[in-house]
Scaffold this motif. Structure first.
Motif, PDB file in Angstrom:
ATOM      1  N   TYR A  35       0.857  -1.186   0.000  1.00  0.00           N
ATOM      2  CA  TYR A  35       0.000   0.000   0.000  1.00  0.00           C
ATOM      3  C   TYR A  35       0.897   1.240   0.000  1.00  0.00           C
ATOM      4  O   TYR A  35       2.050   1.203   0.432  1.00  0.00           O
ATOM      5  CB  TYR A  35      -0.865   0.058   1.264  1.00  0.00           C
ATOM      6  CG  TYR A  35      -1.890  -1.032   1.423  1.00  0.00           C
ATOM      7  CD1 TYR A  35      -1.560  -2.225   2.056  1.00  0.00           C
ATOM      8  CD2 TYR A  35      -3.194  -0.868   0.965  1.00  0.00           C
ATOM      9  CE1 TYR A  35      -2.504  -3.233   2.224  1.00  0.00           C
ATOM     10  CE2 TYR A  35      -4.146  -1.867   1.126  1.00  0.00           C
ATOM     11  CZ  TYR A  35      -3.782  -3.042   1.760  1.00  0.00           C
ATOM     12  OH  TYR A  35      -4.728  -4.025   1.926  1.00  0.00           O
ATOM     13  N   GLN A  37       0.734   5.305   1.380  1.00  0.00           N
ATOM     14  CA  GLN A  37      -0.016   6.244   2.224  1.00  0.00           C
ATOM     15  C   GLN A  37       0.631   7.616   2.149  1.00  0.00           C
ATOM     16  O   GLN A  37       1.734   7.827   2.685  1.00  0.00           O
ATOM     17  CB  GLN A  37      -0.064   5.767   3.676  1.00  0.00           C
ATOM     18  CG  GLN A  37      -0.982   6.616   4.558  1.00  0.00           C
ATOM     19  CD  GLN A  37      -1.161   6.025   5.949  1.00  0.00           C
ATOM     20  OE1 GLN A  37      -0.270   5.385   6.490  1.00  0.00           O
ATOM     21  NE2 GLN A  37      -2.333   6.232   6.542  1.00  0.00           N
ATOM     22  N   GLN A  41      -3.520  11.031   4.138  1.00  0.00           N
ATOM     23  CA  GLN A  41      -4.430  10.290   3.267  1.00  0.00           C
ATOM     24  C   GLN A  41      -4.610   8.861   3.757  1.00  0.00           C
ATOM     25  O   GLN A  41      -3.875   8.378   4.619  1.00  0.00           O
ATOM     26  CB  GLN A  41      -3.887  10.272   1.835  1.00  0.00           C
ATOM     27  CG  GLN A  41      -3.708  11.649   1.226  1.00  0.00           C
ATOM     28  CD  GLN A  41      -5.014  12.397   1.106  1.00  0.00           C
ATOM     29  OE1 GLN A  41      -5.992  11.868   0.589  1.00  0.00           O
ATOM     30  NE2 GLN A  41      -5.041  13.625   1.597  1.00  0.00           N
ATOM     31  N   GLY A  42      -5.581   8.181   3.169  1.00  0.00           N
ATOM     32  CA  GLY A  42      -5.807   6.785   3.494  1.00  0.00           C
ATOM     33  C   GLY A  42      -4.825   5.888   2.771  1.00  0.00           C
ATOM     34  O   GLY A  42      -3.961   6.349   2.023  1.00  0.00           O
ATOM     35  N   LEU A  43      -4.958   4.616   2.998  1.00  0.00           N
ATOM     36  CA  LEU A  43      -4.076   3.646   2.351  1.00  0.00           C
ATOM     37  C   LEU A  43      -4.548   3.399   0.923  1.00  0.00           C
ATOM     38  O   LEU A  43      -5.721   3.148   0.676  1.00  0.00           O
ATOM     39  CB  LEU A  43      -4.077   2.320   3.121  1.00  0.00           C
ATOM     40  CG  LEU A  43      -3.116   2.206   4.282  1.00  0.00           C
ATOM     41  CD1 LEU A  43      -3.501   3.135   5.409  1.00  0.00           C
ATOM     42  CD2 LEU A  43      -3.037   0.763   4.773  1.00  0.00           C
ATOM     43  N   PHE A  45      -4.147   0.932  -2.225  1.00  0.00           N
ATOM     44  CA  PHE A  45      -3.677  -0.400  -2.617  1.00  0.00           C
ATOM     45  C   PHE A  45      -2.792  -0.310  -3.859  1.00  0.00           C
ATOM     46  O   PHE A  45      -3.110   0.401  -4.810  1.00  0.00           O
ATOM     47  CB  PHE A  45      -4.875  -1.298  -2.893  1.00  0.00           C
ATOM     48  CG  PHE A  45      -4.544  -2.552  -3.644  1.00  0.00           C
ATOM     49  CD1 PHE A  45      -4.841  -2.666  -4.987  1.00  0.00           C
ATOM     50  CD2 PHE A  45      -3.912  -3.602  -3.006  1.00  0.00           C
ATOM     51  CE1 PHE A  45      -4.532  -3.811  -5.691  1.00  0.00           C
ATOM     52  CE2 PHE A  45      -3.590  -4.755  -3.703  1.00  0.00           C
ATOM     53  CZ  PHE A  45      -3.910  -4.860  -5.044  1.00  0.00           C
ATOM     54  N   LEU A  91       3.669   0.864   2.736  1.00  0.00           N
ATOM     55  CA  LEU A  91       3.363  -0.145   3.753  1.00  0.00           C
ATOM     56  C   LEU A  91       3.182  -1.511   3.107  1.00  0.00           C
ATOM     57  O   LEU A  91       2.562  -1.641   2.055  1.00  0.00           O
ATOM     58  CB  LEU A  91       2.087   0.235   4.499  1.00  0.00           C
ATOM     59  CG  LEU A  91       2.192   1.449   5.428  1.00  0.00           C
ATOM     60  CD1 LEU A  91       0.808   2.021   5.701  1.00  0.00           C
ATOM     61  CD2 LEU A  91       2.855   1.070   6.733  1.00  0.00           C
ATOM     62  N   PHE A 105       0.479  -5.483   9.352  1.00  0.00           N
ATOM     63  CA  PHE A 105       1.264  -4.473   8.650  1.00  0.00           C
ATOM     64  C   PHE A 105       2.677  -4.340   9.213  1.00  0.00           C
ATOM     65  O   PHE A 105       2.903  -4.505  10.418  1.00  0.00           O
ATOM     66  CB  PHE A 105       0.583  -3.106   8.747  1.00  0.00           C
ATOM     67  CG  PHE A 105      -0.590  -2.941   7.841  1.00  0.00           C
ATOM     68  CD1 PHE A 105      -1.841  -3.421   8.206  1.00  0.00           C
ATOM     69  CD2 PHE A 105      -0.453  -2.313   6.609  1.00  0.00           C
ATOM     70  CE1 PHE A 105      -2.940  -3.268   7.361  1.00  0.00           C
ATOM     71  CE2 PHE A 105      -1.546  -2.156   5.764  1.00  0.00           C
ATOM     72  CZ  PHE A 105      -2.786  -2.633   6.145  1.00  0.00           C
ATOM     73  N   GLY A 106       3.595  -4.011   8.319  1.00  0.00           N
ATOM     74  CA  GLY A 106       4.928  -3.620   8.739  1.00  0.00           C
ATOM     75  C   GLY A 106       4.937  -2.150   9.122  1.00  0.00           C
ATOM     76  O   GLY A 106       3.922  -1.467   8.994  1.00  0.00           O
ATOM     77  N   PRO A 107       6.095  -1.653   9.569  1.00  0.00           N
ATOM     78  CA  PRO A 107       6.193  -0.263  10.018  1.00  0.00           C
ATOM     79  C   PRO A 107       6.241   0.738   8.874  1.00  0.00           C
ATOM     80  O   PRO A 107       6.074   1.934   9.089  1.00  0.00           O
ATOM     81  CB  PRO A 107       7.502  -0.237  10.810  1.00  0.00           C
ATOM     82  CG  PRO A 107       8.306  -1.322  10.191  1.00  0.00           C
ATOM     83  CD  PRO A 107       7.334  -2.392   9.780  1.00  0.00           C
TER      84      PRO A 107
ATOM     85  N   GLY B  43       2.688   1.117  11.240  1.00  0.00           N
ATOM     86  CA  GLY B  43       1.674   0.545  10.376  1.00  0.00           C
ATOM     87  C   GLY B  43       0.381   0.309  11.144  1.00  0.00           C
ATOM     88  O   GLY B  43       0.385   0.237  12.370  1.00  0.00           O
ATOM     89  N   PRO B  44      -0.736   0.190  10.437  1.00  0.00           N
ATOM     90  CA  PRO B  44      -2.010  -0.081  11.096  1.00  0.00           C
ATOM     91  C   PRO B  44      -2.001  -1.417  11.827  1.00  0.00           C
ATOM     92  O   PRO B  44      -1.322  -2.365  11.411  1.00  0.00           O
ATOM     93  CB  PRO B  44      -3.008  -0.098   9.933  1.00  0.00           C
ATOM     94  CG  PRO B  44      -2.349   0.652   8.835  1.00  0.00           C
ATOM     95  CD  PRO B  44      -0.890   0.366   8.983  1.00  0.00           C
ATOM     96  N   GLY B 105     -10.638   3.702   4.566  1.00  0.00           N
ATOM     97  CA  GLY B 105     -10.968   5.115   4.703  1.00  0.00           C
ATOM     98  C   GLY B 105      -9.722   5.883   5.117  1.00  0.00           C
ATOM     99  O   GLY B 105      -8.671   5.294   5.361  1.00  0.00           O
ATOM    100  N   LYS B 106      -9.846   7.209   5.196  1.00  0.00           N
ATOM    101  CA  LYS B 106      -8.693   8.043   5.525  1.00  0.00           C
ATOM    102  C   LYS B 106      -8.405   8.073   7.020  1.00  0.00           C
ATOM    103  O   LYS B 106      -7.343   8.511   7.441  1.00  0.00           O
ATOM    104  CB  LYS B 106      -8.913   9.465   5.015  1.00  0.00           C
ATOM    105  CG  LYS B 106      -8.965   9.561   3.498  1.00  0.00           C
ATOM    106  CD  LYS B 106      -9.125  10.998   3.045  1.00  0.00           C
ATOM    107  CE  LYS B 106      -9.168  11.060   1.522  1.00  0.00           C
ATOM    108  NZ  LYS B 106      -9.317  12.458   1.038  1.00  0.00           N
TER     109      LYS B 106
END
Lengths: 114, 114
Positions: A35, A37, A41-43, A45, A91, A105-107, B43-44, B105-106
């Protein structure tokens, strides 16, 4: 056990250079996602790998972006001829299998193109 | 096109109160919905998943509701603590999983004030 790791954590590059970002998923996770980011903003894909199937590249923003994955292990995301708009956090996430749906998720790698 | 809306403004809540975050979506019929927490520079992290045939899901101090008629999910944190301060992301999933399985979403930035 170890989580998803990414390297480098930060990367500053000059416009026009190529960069390679690395993701080590959790061992045994067959699904891997990239992803992007942007700040605030959002993620977004980018690309998805599942086992040995052909990757879904539908999210890649341009042909300057590509990714590879060796079996069910390490993945690299390559951005060629970087542009300033490529600056973002990249990400990587993995999951045991797509149907499990919970992504780890990774960092992230913070990429800055100057 | 698919659209996910989360409050873009930060939500300030006093410690001990219940924080309620909203996720609205349009042009989408998700099979499931997830909530993630993201801290700065990280990350999330997955929190909860709720399927389309479920109305409510709980986990410790967290509660998620899913109303497919209103096309809305509410995320509640009871007895909120300053450590709950973070950005919370809503993500919608398709039934097939995989690449088209998750749209984020953001996020809403939650601040719990002591």
């Amino acid at each position: 056990g170890a989580g998803v790791s990414q390297s480098p954590s930060n990367k500053v590059t000059e416009k026009g250079k190529d960069v390679e970002l690395r993701c080590d998923p959790i061992s045994g996770h067959t699904a891997l996602y990239w992803y992007r980011q942007r700040l605030g903003q959002g993620l977004e894909f980018l690309i998805y790998f599942q086992g040995n199937s052909a990757p879904d590249k539908s999210g890649l923003p341009s042909d300057r972006f590509s990714a590879e994955r060796t079996g069910e292990s390490v993945s690299t995301l390559t951005i060629q001829r970087t542009q300033q708009e490529d600056s973002a956090v990249y990400l990587c996430a993995s999951s045991l299998e797509p149907s499990m749906r919970e992504q780890y998720f990774g960092p992230g790698t913070r990429l800055t193109v100057t | 096109s698919q659209k996910i809306e989360q409050n873009s403004e930060a939500l300030n809540i006093q410690e001990g109160k219940t924080a309620t975050l909203t996720c609205n979506y349009t042009n989408y019929s998700p099979a499931y919905l997830q909530w993630y927490r993201q801290d700065p520079g990280r990350g999330p992290v997955f929190l909860l998943l709720i399927r389309e045939n479920e109305k409510e899901k709980r986990k410790e101090r967290l509660k998620v509701t899913f109303d497919t008629t209103l096309k809305q999910s509410l995320f509640h944190i009871t007895a909120s603590q300053p450590a709950d301060s973070a950005t919370y992301l809503c993500a919608l999933g398709a039934s097939g999983g995989g690449a088209d399985g998750l749209t984020f979403g953001k996020g809403t930035h939650l601040i719990i004030q002591p």
